[in-house]
Write a protein that holds these residues in place. Structure first.
Motif, PDB file in Angstrom:
ATOM      1  N   ASN A  56     -13.039  20.105  15.242  1.00 48.43           N
ATOM      2  CA  ASN A  56     -14.046  18.869  14.892  1.00 48.43           C
ATOM      3  C   ASN A  56     -13.206  18.208  13.556  1.00 48.43           C
ATOM      4  N   LEU A  57     -13.140  19.033  12.866  1.00 49.05           N
ATOM      5  CA  LEU A  57     -11.904  18.571  11.358  1.00 49.05           C
ATOM      6  C   LEU A  57     -11.100  17.903  11.793  1.00 49.05           C
ATOM      7  N   ARG A  58     -10.227  18.390  12.644  1.00 48.36           N
ATOM      8  CA  ARG A  58      -9.170  17.645  13.763  1.00 48.36           C
ATOM      9  C   ARG A  58      -9.404  16.398  13.829  1.00 48.36           C
ATOM     10  N   LEU A  59     -10.253  16.083  14.550  1.00 52.09           N
ATOM     11  CA  LEU A  59     -11.357  14.792  14.749  1.00 52.09           C
ATOM     12  C   LEU A  59     -10.905  13.548  13.958  1.00 52.09           C
ATOM     13  N   THR A  60     -11.453  14.449  12.777  1.00 48.94           N
ATOM     14  CA  THR A  60     -11.540  13.428  12.182  1.00 48.94           C
ATOM     15  C   THR A  60     -10.476  12.793  11.208  1.00 48.94           C
ATOM     16  N   LEU A  61      -9.891  13.804  10.720  1.00 44.93           N
ATOM     17  CA  LEU A  61      -8.165  14.214  10.674  1.00 44.93           C
ATOM     18  C   LEU A  61      -7.973  12.417  11.326  1.00 44.93           C
ATOM     19  N   ILE A  62      -7.639  13.047  12.987  1.00 47.81           N
ATOM     20  CA  ILE A  62      -7.118  11.800  13.704  1.00 47.81           C
ATOM     21  C   ILE A  62      -7.855  10.223  13.760  1.00 47.81           C
ATOM     22  N   ARG A  63      -9.046  10.605  12.942  1.00 51.59           N
ATOM     23  CA  ARG A  63     -10.121   8.909  13.721  1.00 51.59           C
ATOM     24  C   ARG A  63      -8.791   7.947  11.631  1.00 51.59           C
ATOM     25  N   TYR A  64      -8.499   9.153  10.490  1.00 49.70           N
ATOM     26  CA  TYR A  64      -8.507   8.073   9.492  1.00 49.70           C
ATOM     27  C   TYR A  64      -7.007   8.215   9.843  1.00 49.70           C
ATOM     28  N   MET A  65      -6.123   9.280  10.344  1.00 50.39           N
ATOM     29  CA  MET A  65      -4.671   8.762  11.275  1.00 50.39           C
ATOM     30  C   MET A  65      -4.397   7.353  11.463  1.00 50.39           C
ATOM     31  N   GLN A  66      -5.437   7.023  12.262  1.00 55.54           N
ATOM     32  CA  GLN A  66      -5.308   5.663  13.195  1.00 55.54           C
ATOM     33  C   GLN A  66      -5.813   4.557  12.276  1.00 55.54           C
ATOM     34  N   LEU A  67      -6.928   4.731  11.766  1.00 54.64           N
ATOM     35  CA  LEU A  67      -7.657   4.257  10.581  1.00 54.64           C
ATOM     36  C   LEU A  67      -6.654   3.326   9.209  1.00 54.64           C
ATOM     37  N   PHE A  68      -5.990   4.235   9.358  1.00 54.80           N
ATOM     38  CA  PHE A  68      -4.819   3.848   8.692  1.00 54.80           C
ATOM     39  C   PHE A  68      -3.600   3.385   8.936  1.00 54.80           C
ATOM     40  N   GLY A  69      -3.473   3.872  10.179  1.00 55.43           N
ATOM     41  CA  GLY A  69      -2.068   3.445  11.264  1.00 55.43           C
ATOM     42  C   GLY A  69      -2.710   1.834  11.823  1.00 55.43           C
ATOM     43  N   VAL A  70      -3.816   1.799  11.722  1.00 54.80           N
ATOM     44  CA  VAL A  70      -4.259  -0.017  11.891  1.00 54.80           C
ATOM     45  C   VAL A  70      -4.217  -0.624  10.737  1.00 54.80           C
ATOM     46  N   MET A  71      -4.640  -0.052  10.005  1.00 55.77           N
ATOM     47  CA  MET A  71      -4.565  -0.943   8.197  1.00 55.77           C
ATOM     48  C   MET A  71      -3.094  -1.119   8.381  1.00 55.77           C
ATOM     49  N   CYS A  72      -2.200  -0.620   8.346  1.00 54.42           N
ATOM     50  CA  CYS A  72      -0.809  -0.660   8.299  1.00 54.42           C
ATOM     51  C   CYS A  72      -0.581  -2.144   9.116  1.00 54.42           C
ATOM     52  N   LEU A  73      -0.741  -2.053  10.113  1.00 60.45           N
ATOM     53  CA  LEU A  73      -0.195  -3.266  11.516  1.00 60.45           C
ATOM     54  C   LEU A  73      -0.943  -4.709  11.215  1.00 60.45           C
ATOM     55  N   PHE A  74      -2.421  -4.588  10.835  1.00 63.05           N
ATOM     56  CA  PHE A  74      -3.034  -4.703  10.270  1.00 63.05           C
ATOM     57  C   PHE A  74      -2.686  -6.207   8.542  1.00 63.05           C
ATOM     58  N   LEU A  75      -2.369  -5.267   7.671  1.00 69.23           N
ATOM     59  CA  LEU A  75      -1.331  -5.807   6.383  1.00 69.23           C
ATOM     60  C   LEU A  75      -0.316  -6.401   7.036  1.00 69.23           C
ATOM     61  N   SER A  76       0.388  -5.538   7.459  1.00 67.82           N
ATOM     62  CA  SER A  76       2.161  -5.840   8.399  1.00 67.82           C
ATOM     63  C   SER A  76       1.980  -7.527   8.848  1.00 67.82           C
ATOM     64  N   VAL A  77       0.680  -8.097   9.540  1.00 70.12           N
ATOM     65  CA  VAL A  77       1.252  -8.946  10.130  1.00 70.12           C
ATOM     66  C   VAL A  77      -0.094  -9.841   9.408  1.00 70.12           C
ATOM     67  N   PHE A  78      -0.370  -9.380   8.909  1.00 69.12           N
ATOM     68  CA  PHE A  78      -1.067 -10.387   7.766  1.00 69.12           C
ATOM     69  C   PHE A  78       0.505 -10.535   6.695  1.00 69.12           C
ATOM     70  N   ALA A  79       0.833  -9.672   6.151  1.00 67.29           N
ATOM     71  CA  ALA A  79       2.092 -10.345   4.949  1.00 67.29           C
ATOM     72  C   ALA A  79       2.989 -11.618   6.125  1.00 67.29           C
ATOM     73  N   MET A  80       3.014 -10.997   7.610  1.00 66.11           N
ATOM     74  CA  MET A  80       3.895 -12.159   8.128  1.00 66.11           C
ATOM     75  C   MET A  80       2.973 -13.697   7.756  1.00 66.11           C
ATOM     76  N   LEU A  81       1.880 -13.624   8.045  1.00 66.91           N
ATOM     77  CA  LEU A  81       1.204 -15.153   8.106  1.00 66.91           C
ATOM     78  C   LEU A  81       2.214 -15.368   6.570  1.00 66.91           C
ATOM     79  N   LEU A  82       1.328 -14.820   5.409  1.00 65.75           N
ATOM     80  CA  LEU A  82       1.871 -15.249   3.682  1.00 65.75           C
ATOM     81  C   LEU A  82       2.994 -15.762   4.272  1.00 65.75           C
TER      82      LEU A  82
END
Length: 132
Positions: A56-82
Protein backbone atom coordinates in the motif's frame (compact mmCIF):
# COMPACT_ATOMS: atom_id res chain seq x y z
CA UNK A 1 20.21 32.15 -21.92
CA UNK A 2 18.14 30.87 -24.82
CA UNK A 3 15.90 27.86 -25.00
CA UNK A 4 14.49 26.47 -28.22
CA UNK A 5 11.31 24.49 -28.74
CA UNK A 6 13.33 21.34 -29.31
CA UNK A 7 14.80 21.21 -25.80
CA UNK A 8 11.52 20.69 -23.89
CA UNK A 9 10.41 18.31 -26.65
CA UNK A 10 13.33 16.04 -25.72
CA UNK A 11 11.54 15.16 -22.48
CA UNK A 12 8.53 13.73 -24.31
CA UNK A 13 9.89 10.31 -25.13
CA UNK A 14 11.76 9.91 -21.85
CA UNK A 15 8.81 11.02 -19.73
CA UNK A 16 6.39 8.85 -21.69
CA UNK A 17 8.56 5.77 -21.14
CA UNK A 18 8.95 6.56 -17.45
CA UNK A 19 5.18 6.95 -17.06
CA UNK A 20 4.66 3.62 -18.83
CA UNK A 21 7.11 1.94 -16.44
CA UNK A 22 5.32 3.51 -13.46
CA UNK A 23 1.96 2.27 -14.75
CA UNK A 24 3.36 -1.24 -15.17
CA UNK A 25 4.63 -1.16 -11.58
CA UNK A 26 1.22 -0.01 -10.39
CA UNK A 27 -0.63 -2.76 -12.26
CA UNK A 28 1.75 -5.45 -11.02
CA UNK A 29 1.44 -4.37 -7.39
CA UNK A 30 -2.35 -4.09 -7.69
CA UNK A 31 -2.48 -7.69 -8.92
CA UNK A 32 -0.22 -8.87 -6.09
CA UNK A 33 -2.44 -7.10 -3.55
CA UNK A 34 -5.54 -8.75 -4.98
CA UNK A 35 -3.90 -12.18 -4.70
CA UNK A 36 -2.67 -11.51 -1.17
CA UNK A 37 -6.11 -10.27 -0.11
CA UNK A 38 -7.67 -13.49 -1.39
CA UNK A 39 -4.96 -15.48 0.38
CA UNK A 40 -5.58 -13.54 3.61
CA UNK A 41 -9.33 -14.15 3.39
CA UNK A 42 -8.58 -17.87 3.20
CA UNK A 43 -5.79 -18.11 5.82
CA UNK A 44 -5.90 -14.98 8.04
CA UNK A 45 -2.10 -14.91 8.19
CA UNK A 46 -0.76 -11.73 9.90
CA UNK A 47 2.37 -11.65 7.72
CA UNK A 48 0.13 -11.17 4.69
CA UNK A 49 -1.27 -8.03 6.31
CA UNK A 50 2.27 -6.67 6.71
CA UNK A 51 2.98 -7.36 3.04
CA UNK A 52 -0.23 -5.61 2.01
CA UNK A 53 0.69 -2.61 4.20
CA UNK A 54 4.11 -2.45 2.51
CA UNK A 55 2.50 -2.70 -0.93
CA UNK A 56 0.00 0.00 0.00
CA UNK A 57 2.89 2.36 0.76
CA UNK A 58 4.45 1.46 -2.58
CA UNK A 59 1.15 2.20 -4.36
CA UNK A 60 1.06 5.62 -2.70
CA UNK A 61 4.62 6.32 -3.81
CA UNK A 62 3.83 5.22 -7.36
CA UNK A 63 0.84 7.58 -7.40
CA UNK A 64 3.18 10.46 -6.50
CA UNK A 65 5.76 9.29 -9.03
CA UNK A 66 3.04 9.42 -11.70
CA UNK A 67 1.78 12.78 -10.47
CA UNK A 68 5.19 14.43 -10.73
CA UNK A 69 5.90 12.66 -14.04
CA UNK A 70 2.66 14.01 -15.52
CA UNK A 71 3.42 17.47 -14.09
CA UNK A 72 6.82 17.29 -15.78
CA UNK A 73 5.21 16.53 -19.11
CA UNK A 74 2.49 19.17 -18.65
CA UNK A 75 4.95 21.90 -17.68
CA UNK A 76 7.25 20.94 -20.52
CA UNK A 77 4.42 21.29 -23.04
CA UNK A 78 3.37 24.58 -21.45
CA UNK A 79 6.98 25.80 -21.66
CA UNK A 80 6.99 24.92 -25.36
CA UNK A 81 3.81 26.94 -25.82
CA UNK A 82 5.36 29.93 -24.08
CA UNK A 83 8.49 29.63 -26.19
CA UNK A 84 6.32 29.43 -29.30
CA UNK A 85 4.55 32.70 -28.46
CA UNK A 86 7.88 34.38 -27.62
CA UNK A 87 7.58 34.43 -23.84
CA UNK A 88 10.97 32.79 -23.58
CA UNK A 89 11.85 33.98 -20.07
CA UNK A 90 8.71 32.40 -18.59
CA UNK A 91 9.24 29.36 -20.79
CA UNK A 92 12.74 28.86 -19.41
CA UNK A 93 11.51 28.99 -15.81
CA UNK A 94 8.62 26.67 -16.57
CA UNK A 95 10.97 24.20 -18.25
CA UNK A 96 13.23 24.35 -15.20
CA UNK A 97 10.22 23.60 -13.03
CA UNK A 98 9.37 20.63 -15.25
CA UNK A 99 12.90 19.29 -14.80
CA UNK A 100 12.54 19.69 -11.04
CA UNK A 101 9.29 17.68 -11.16
CA UNK A 102 11.11 14.97 -13.09
CA UNK A 103 13.83 14.89 -10.43
CA UNK A 104 11.21 14.53 -7.69
CA UNK A 105 9.52 11.73 -9.61
CA UNK A 106 12.81 9.88 -10.07
CA UNK A 107 13.71 10.38 -6.40
CA UNK A 108 10.40 8.89 -5.29
CA UNK A 109 10.99 6.06 -7.75
CA UNK A 110 14.34 5.33 -6.08
CA UNK A 111 12.58 5.28 -2.69
CA UNK A 112 9.93 2.86 -3.97
CA UNK A 113 12.57 0.57 -5.48
CA UNK A 114 14.46 0.57 -2.17
CA UNK A 115 11.32 -0.54 -0.33
CA UNK A 116 10.79 -3.27 -2.89
CA UNK A 117 14.36 -4.54 -2.59
CA UNK A 118 14.15 -4.59 1.22
CA UNK A 119 10.89 -6.57 1.07
CA UNK A 120 12.47 -9.10 -1.27
CA UNK A 121 15.47 -9.43 1.03
CA UNK A 122 13.11 -10.34 3.89
CA UNK A 123 11.69 -13.13 1.74
CA UNK A 124 15.15 -14.30 0.75
CA UNK A 125 16.25 -14.27 4.39
CA UNK A 126 13.33 -16.54 5.26
CA UNK A 127 14.40 -18.91 2.50
CA UNK A 128 18.05 -18.87 3.54
CA UNK A 129 17.02 -19.61 7.15
CA UNK A 130 15.10 -22.65 5.91
CA UNK A 131 18.10 -23.88 3.90
CA UNK A 132 20.43 -23.66 6.90
Amino acid sequence: MTLTLETPALLFSATSLILLAYTNRFLTIAQIIRNLKKNYDDNHNKSILLEIKNLNLRLTLIRYMQLFGVMCLFLSVFAMLLLYVNYSEFGIYLFGTSLFCLLISLGISFWEISISVNALRVHLKDLSDDVE
